[in-house]
Design an enzyme around this catalytic site. Structure first.
Site, mmCIF file in Angstrom:
data_model
loop_
_atom_site.group_PDB
_atom_site.id
_atom_site.type_symbol
_atom_site.label_atom_id
_atom_site.label_comp_id
_atom_site.label_asym_id
_atom_site.label_seq_id
_atom_site.Cartn_x
_atom_site.Cartn_y
_atom_site.Cartn_z
ATOM 1 N N ARG A 125 -2.547 -7.366 7.928
ATOM 2 C CA ARG A 125 -3.384 -7.791 6.813
ATOM 3 C C ARG A 125 -2.818 -7.288 5.493
ATOM 4 O O ARG A 125 -2.881 -7.984 4.464
ATOM 5 C CB ARG A 125 -4.822 -7.302 7.029
ATOM 6 C CG ARG A 125 -5.860 -8.094 6.231
ATOM 7 C CD ARG A 125 -6.168 -7.466 4.894
ATOM 8 N NE ARG A 125 -6.450 -6.069 5.054
ATOM 9 C CZ ARG A 125 -6.025 -5.143 4.190
ATOM 10 N NH1 ARG A 125 -5.326 -5.463 3.127
ATOM 11 N NH2 ARG A 125 -6.314 -3.873 4.398
ATOM 12 N N PRO B 151 5.320 7.956 -8.126
ATOM 13 C CA PRO B 151 5.207 9.258 -7.468
ATOM 14 C C PRO B 151 4.160 10.167 -8.087
ATOM 15 O O PRO B 151 3.495 10.926 -7.377
ATOM 16 C CB PRO B 151 6.617 9.836 -7.607
ATOM 17 C CG PRO B 151 7.516 8.641 -7.679
ATOM 18 C CD PRO B 151 6.730 7.605 -8.430
ATOM 19 N N LEU C 205 -5.199 -6.169 -8.384
ATOM 20 C CA LEU C 205 -5.813 -5.211 -7.459
ATOM 21 C C LEU C 205 -7.198 -5.665 -7.032
ATOM 22 O O LEU C 205 -7.607 -5.468 -5.882
ATOM 23 C CB LEU C 205 -5.881 -3.832 -8.106
ATOM 24 C CG LEU C 205 -4.543 -3.115 -8.319
ATOM 25 C CD1 LEU C 205 -4.754 -1.825 -9.098
ATOM 26 C CD2 LEU C 205 -3.863 -2.831 -6.990
ATOM 27 N N GLU D 165 -5.518 0.648 -3.038
ATOM 28 C CA GLU D 165 -6.320 -0.277 -3.866
ATOM 29 C C GLU D 165 -7.574 0.399 -4.415
ATOM 30 O O GLU D 165 -8.624 -0.228 -4.564
ATOM 31 C CB GLU D 165 -6.725 -1.543 -3.091
ATOM 32 C CG GLU D 165 -5.665 -2.131 -2.201
ATOM 33 C CD GLU D 165 -4.431 -2.614 -2.930
ATOM 34 O OE1 GLU D 165 -4.397 -2.512 -4.171
ATOM 35 O OE2 GLU D 165 -3.497 -3.074 -2.275
ATOM 36 N N PHE E 133 -14.632 9.107 -15.582
ATOM 37 C CA PHE E 133 -13.228 9.118 -15.165
ATOM 38 C C PHE E 133 -12.421 10.183 -15.878
ATOM 39 O O PHE E 133 -11.417 10.645 -15.364
ATOM 40 C CB PHE E 133 -12.596 7.747 -15.410
ATOM 41 C CG PHE E 133 -13.230 6.646 -14.613
ATOM 42 C CD1 PHE E 133 -12.866 6.417 -13.306
ATOM 43 C CD2 PHE E 133 -14.227 5.849 -15.152
ATOM 44 C CE1 PHE E 133 -13.447 5.412 -12.552
ATOM 45 C CE2 PHE E 133 -14.804 4.835 -14.419
ATOM 46 C CZ PHE E 133 -14.423 4.623 -13.124
#
Length: 398
Positions: free
Chosen positions: A104, A148, A253, A377, A397
């Site tokens: 998937r 990274p 996304l 994701e 956030f």
């Protein structure tokens, strides 16, 4: 007035006790059946071996089979794409992940990330060059956003693209990129003097390499790699002309997350059905373990969570088909369905006892695969904060 007689109703299907099938159209059921039939032929007999060996040896053949089935970019219009509904795409993702999350992921990265980026943000020339080949499975794509040192905070990309005359020069590294080792094209996101921009990068371009990441214990039937960009020179036509800033990659996304909302249920269903069947056949203390109350409680709880996750996925699919689905609602689906699918797999494993860790059964494979799906994701933390912001009006956030 007629009287309701429950004894005349058809018997409940133990694989679908809530009657969820009644919510699907005949076309949706047909697509489900076609995908299931194909996966049962080309992948199901071999998937445990592929997982154990750490790769799919005939990946290009499998990709072409998926292209012939029409699931690569199946929810996109034109350019050789099937033009199916979002719900039909979701149902296909569920069936594919019922075989393996790695397959998937191949379909999601190809269609919802790489193809969608070109389809939504690319030039007509880019679309004509790549989309028909990718829809057919003749070309494989990957999507380079994560780095990274940059995961959940893509505004701080370090991959850099600078102008050199009419060309662009790209330098940087991307990490944890599905399909990278065998991709023919990479959609790479980089910072520029104009903000974040996307580039269509043929993988045979000088300075580009995609070394495979080894020693994974999850998504082993999916090739994962780095993208190394060392003075990669691209023509001006390589830039996605319509994508500016984070809106471009985040829109891609969101497409992939929608597929995960459905796909994770496939891993859950496979594990639940394996455990239910096993509980009827495994005899302990003179009777099937499914006859014990504790086992029935586990099966009932797993079934309930699957039913709720399916209803949520179908609701989001109908909203997407009606063009009323918001990104925050996809976050709700991703957060709930992957988390509950993982818990279903863990509980199903306990019903099989020691046999639950054997690749003779699919459960442990689904379980460790979902550990990756839980993170990619958008992590649990990010989707939690998205919903938190909806509930409070406050962004947590930063």
């Amino acid at each position: 007035m007629s009287h309701f007689d429950p004894t005349k109703l058809p018997a409940l299907d133990p694989a679908d006790p809530a009657g969820l099938d009644d919510l699907l159209t005949e076309d949706e059921k047909s697509i489900r059946g076609a995908v299931r039939q194909t996966l049962d032929s080309i992948a199901e007999p071999y998937i445990a071996e592929w997982f154990e060996n750490g790769g799919i040896p005939n990946i290009r053949e499998i990709t072409k089979e998926l292209g012939s089935l029409g699931v690569l970019g199946m929810h996109l219009e034109g350019y050789g794409c099937a033009g199916m509904s979002a719900t039909e795409y979701g149902i296909a993702c569920l069936e594919i992940e019922a075989t393996d999350s790695g397959l998937r992921s191949l379909v999601s990265v190809q269609g919802s990330l790489a193809m969608f980026a070109i389809w939504r943000w690319g030039s007509e020339e880019q679309k004509q060059e790549w989309l028909p080949r990718m829809a057919a499975g003749d070309a494989i794509g990957c999507f380079g956003l994560t780095e990274p040192d940059v995961g959940s905070d893509p505004a701080n990309l370090t991959t850099w693209a600078r102008r050199d005359g009419s060309d662009w020069i790209l330098d940087g590294r991307k990490m944890w990129i599905s399909n990278a080792p065998y991709a023919d094209v990479a959609v790479v996101w980089a910072d520029t003097d104009e903000g974040i921009r996307g580039f269509v990068v043929p993988t045979d371009t000088p300075g580009f390499s995609a070394p495979e990441i080894k020693h994974k214990l999850s998504l082993r039937a999916s090739a994962t790699g780095e993208l190394v960009l060392d003075e990669v020179r691209l023509p001006a036509s390589a830039m996605l002309p319509e994508a500016r800033g984070l809106k471009g990659p985040l829109s891609c996304l969101n497409e992939a997350r929608f597929g995960i909302v459905w796909g994770s249920l496939g891993a859950a269903r496979s594990s639940l059905e394996t455990a239910r069947t096993y509980s009827k056949d495994r005899i302990q203390f003179g009777k099937p373990i499914g006859a014990f109350q504790l086992t029935q409680q586990k099966l009932a709880d797993m079934s309930l969570e699957y039913i709720k996750g399916y209803l949520l996925a179908l609701h989001l699919g109908r909203r997407k088909d009606a063009n009323t689905l918001r990104p925050e609602q996809v976050s709700i689906g991703k957060l709930n369905n992957v988390r509950e699918a993982l818990e279903i797999c863990r509980t199903a494993r306990t019903i099989l006892g020691g046999n639950g860790i054997s690749l003779e059964y699919p459960i442990i494979r689904h379980m460790v695969n979902l550990e990756s799906v839980l993170t990619y994701e958008g992590t649990v933390e990010m989707h939690t904060l998205v919903l938190g912001q909806v509930l409070t009006g406050e962004a947590a956030f930063r």
